[in-house]
Design a protein around this motif. Structure first.
Motif, short mmCIF file in Angstrom:
data_model
loop_
_atom_site.label_atom_id
_atom_site.label_comp_id
_atom_site.label_asym_id
_atom_site.label_seq_id
_atom_site.Cartn_x
_atom_site.Cartn_y
_atom_site.Cartn_z
N GLY A 141 0.95 -1.12 -0.07
CA GLY A 141 0.00 0.11 -0.13
C GLY A 141 0.85 1.14 0.09
N VAL A 142 2.17 1.30 -0.54
CA VAL A 142 2.79 2.46 -0.49
C VAL A 142 2.63 3.61 -1.36
CG1 VAL A 142 5.32 3.21 -1.21
CG2 VAL A 142 5.01 1.15 -0.23
N LEU A 143 1.82 3.25 -2.49
CA LEU A 143 1.52 4.26 -3.30
C LEU A 143 0.17 5.07 -2.60
CD1 LEU A 143 1.40 5.61 -5.82
CD2 LEU A 143 -0.12 4.28 -6.94
N ALA A 144 -0.85 4.16 -2.17
CA ALA A 144 -2.13 4.83 -1.41
C ALA A 144 -1.45 5.58 -0.24
CB ALA A 144 -2.96 3.76 -0.89
N MET A 145 -0.52 5.15 0.57
CA MET A 145 -0.09 6.02 1.76
C MET A 145 0.73 7.21 1.21
SD MET A 145 0.93 2.99 4.55
CE MET A 145 1.33 3.95 5.60
N PHE A 146 1.40 7.25 0.49
CA PHE A 146 1.89 8.32 -0.11
C PHE A 146 1.06 9.37 -0.68
CE2 PHE A 146 4.15 10.84 -3.35
CZ PHE A 146 5.25 11.21 -2.85
#
Length: 395
Positions: A141-146
């Motif tokens: 979920g790196v992109l969503a959290m970024f």
């Protein structure tokens, strides 16, 4: 209702929110959003129409402006209105089950709203730190959290920008007009992009005719220290206007606030001046001593024999006051430690201040704080908020 005065405009909005039981934070966002849109038109002499209506547990606020407001400009407001690009904006706020008290004087309402915004900004900063930690702990979920982190950062920057003017107006008041005294002040933040800090001041005239000045430097940085400095200055103003002895103000303030916030620590400098006679009393609680500049260009520190302790310190109070009489043309400099610690050497900074202050003996009072700050900060190895105040007794 049509408005050509910004104070009556805000008053109607605050009264509607108070009667509907709108939470203080939501009220603050609504007042700031509407003010940012209405102020240019009202300043130009054009009336704006403001209407409020409570229905189905919602307070509807409708603002009609002379010019349309595009959606991209609406998106920058602290509280988003309903979508659209016309000249009419509408907000719908949740109302409370029990009507809240209608806000008091404009200064008190502004302070309440500003404190709510500061608390909201502090919460956003905590959420930002938590999101960064979660981002480092997981690979999914790196992109969503970024994306969420970027949104929080932008909201935080917008919140800082919105409260900047309110902080300047409500917490850094301009010098009062006092016959017999010339006053000047300058504030230099540690971070030019951040308006908040723990260095605050207050000055007002007492019923006796004396001028009371408070200078506070709360330990720490950011919105937390700002909130604590606000609390200290407000408490001292309240106690002073209630007529408590001048020598007891620091101790009383500390005893009142420490049980509420055990982490609060602040140095405090209190000054009382009688304009007609030049009589000065100083109460110092762990704060840098003021500098006296005489008309002949001599400078010296007005230090106490027994240093006091500030709010939140062990054994707070000011057992020893400084008494002095300003001659016509004498100038008193008050400042926070950021002025003398820019080179990481307090003693050197104090010595440089006494030397540079001599050159300002006959310069206009209003420009002394800014000019002196620039001279003292020619080399900056340690960055800190700085407040400089100048008080000159006129003939």
């Amino acid at each position: 209702m049509n408005h050509t005065d910004l104070d009556s405009f805000r008053r109607q909005l605050r009264e509607a929110c108070g009667q509907a039981g709108v939470l203080t934070e939501e009220r603050a966002r609504a007042v700031l959003s509407a003010t940012l849109l209405a102020e240019p038109a009202i300043t130009a002499g054009t009336a704006v129409d403001l209407r409020t209506e409570t229905r189905d547990a919602l307070l509807a606020i409708t603002l009609r402006l002379p010019q349309p407001v595009p959606q991209h400009e609406r998106n920058l407001l602290p509280l988003l209105p309903d979508p659209g690009d016309g000249d009419t904006l509408t907000w719908h706020l949740a109302t409370g089950a029990i009507p809240a008290a209608v806000p008091g004087p404009d200064e008190q309402a502004t302070r309440e709203e500003m404190l709510a915004l500061v608390a909201h900004t502090d919460a956003l900063a905590q959420q930002q730190r938590r999101l960064k930690h979660e981002l480092a702990e997981t690979n999914s979920g790196v992109l969503a959290m970024f994306t969420e982190l970027e949104r929080r950062d932008e909201e935080l920057r917008r919140a800082h920008g919105v409260i900047f003017r309110e902080l300047e107006d409500a917490l850094r008041p301009p010098p009062p007009a006092v016959p017999g005294l010339e006053l000047g002040v300058h504030y230099s933040p540690a971070d030019p992009d951040s308006p908040t800090g723990g260095d605050l001041y207050d000055w007002f005239t007492l019923p006796s005719g004396e001028v009371h000045i408070t200078l506070v430097d709360a330990v720490g940085h950011g919105v937390t220290s700002t909130r604590q400095a606000i609390t200290v200055t407000h408490a001292i103003r309240t106690l002073a206007l209630e007529g408590h002895p001048f020598a007891d103000l620091v101790a009383r303030t500390s005893n009142a606030l420490t049980p509420i916030d055990p982490t609060l620590m602040a140095t405090v400098l209190l000054v009382r001046i009688t304009p007609a006679t030049g009589r000065v009393r100083l109460a110092n609680g762990s704060h840098p001593p003021p500098v006296l500049i005489t008309t002949t260009g001599h400078t010296r520190l007005l230090a106490t024999r027994s240093p006091g302790r500030g709010v939140g310190f062990p054994r707070p109070g000011t057992p020893d006051l400084v008494h002095h009489t300003l001659d016509a043309g004498d100038t008193l400099l008050l400042y926070t430690d950021g002025l003398v610690e820019s080179r990481k050497n307090y003693d050197e900074g104090e010595s440089r201040l006494l030397t540079l202050a001599r050159t300002h003996a006959h310069r206009p009072t209003i420009g002394i704080p800014r000019e002196l700050t620039g001279q003292m900060h020619d080399v900056v190895l340690h960055i800190d908020d700085t407040v400089v105040m100048a008080i000159r007794r006129t003939p």
